[in-house]
Design an enzyme around this catalytic site. Sequence first.
Site, PDB file in Angstrom:
ATOM      1  N   SER A 190      39.332  44.024  43.101  1.00  0.00           N
ATOM      2  CA  SER A 190      38.263  43.601  44.007  1.00  0.00           C
ATOM      3  C   SER A 190      38.772  43.212  45.390  1.00  0.00           C
ATOM      4  CB  SER A 190      37.521  42.398  43.411  1.00  0.00           C
ATOM      5  OG  SER A 190      36.959  42.709  42.159  1.00  0.00           O
ATOM      6  N   HIS A 204      31.853  37.404  40.156  1.00  0.00           N
ATOM      7  CA  HIS A 204      32.603  37.647  38.922  1.00  0.00           C
ATOM      8  C   HIS A 204      32.825  36.364  38.120  1.00  0.00           C
ATOM      9  CE1 HIS A 204      33.260  41.879  39.531  1.00  0.00           C
ATOM     10  NE2 HIS A 204      33.709  41.669  40.757  1.00  0.00           N
TER      11      HIS A 204
END
Length: 472
Positions: A316, A409
Amino acid sequence: MKAGILDRTINNLWRVWGEVSNSTLSYIHGGPRPELPPEDLEKVFDKVDKCIDGIGDEASLRSQAAQIGQVYIKLNTDGRRNFLIELGKRYGVDRHKVDASIDSIKQAGSTDPERSLAEEKLRRALEPRWRSLIGRLTTLPEGVKFLVDMRAEMLSLQPKEESLTHLSGDLRVMLSAWFDIGLLELVRIDWNSSASLLEKLIAYESVHAIKSWDDMKNRLDEDRRCYGFFHPNMPNEPLIFVQVALVDGISQNVSELLDETKPAMDPTEANTAIFYSISNAQRGLDGISFGNFLIKQVVEELSKELPNLKTFSTLSPIPGFSKWFSNQINEDASGLLTKIDKKKLSLYSDAQTDEEILTDIFGHIQQKTSYSSETDKELSDFFIKLAAIYLVTAKGKNGKVRDPVGHFHLSNGARIERVNWDADKSARGREQSFGLMVNYLYDLQDIKDNSTSYESDKIVAQSASVRSILRG
């Protein structure tokens, strides 16, 4: 690319909605100018009044809604802004009716059926009148997509108007009900999907730009997966989509992950699924969360298809890191540097104060175009530590982490697994995080506990290696 898709959508709506209303051409002829000046606005809203007030049978009201929609489509940006502001001002909640309904409830006391009737009257009074027009627009072909795009325009218009904010917020509530997760379909997208859908993926990709059709084909190869959520009323439009790489071990460099020259891996030999891009495709659905459900369903789907997969992780971006570091230098640099840090960074700065050292380091890393894990070890160690500090400790007033990707997340139950140096060599990656990226690990046994701890106690789940970095 996006403009082309929008143009085709508008042309299609114009054609289809023209079929709904036989009187459209006579209404549009000599109609409002693109910027919708005041005198034209009044003429248009005479039609809106009749449609909202329900003057006519349902077929004619549907035709009127189609006419109004066609007028909106033909307006320019200023005209659409004028239309939306006026819609919000004229047809919000009638406060006089609300006050009268509250008085009726007080007078009714607790006696039924008077109390129940008064409460129902209040519920109706609290409903904005613009919902009548919006409801009729949903009955038109591709009407839901039209409203999603209309809200996207509301969100992009500046400066904000109070009436526009209320209209956008109420439309979000309505869209939330229409786009309930139970109504969405998870679809795998591959190279055999329609060209128009693949074109939309290229246009909507927001994390790592798809540079060519060869790049697109590589991302849909046998060791790759792409899934999207679709809605029955927008069957040709992805709401959100995720791209996954099937690999051996947790990836730490997105350039290597997207390398078109590397041969495809046998997916049955992969042990790890890397979620490297999650893109929301519809700006008009901002504020309506699909991503957490998407990841969980994709994990279930992959686990069924490929039981050899044991690890589920992301690679990410860290979009807020560079800005946070810059703010730390300008506001309060104290506490970021230990004596050991200063000694290691002396190769890059001979300054004495923390602020001056960090300013030198900031300038140095911005000027570099490539890095070496050998010659830049001190620099990489420091920035990995700094990124870990940002990801774990930089929080907003609500106690949640500031980094938007991290918040997403962590809310879903992942943990911060590893920070990667020189992981994104793109200009965007350099600009937003000096090329650093992070792996968020989804350990299926810990997801629920991690999510609960983060939401209730603001505890950031992290690996032992990240904790070790933070201890220095």
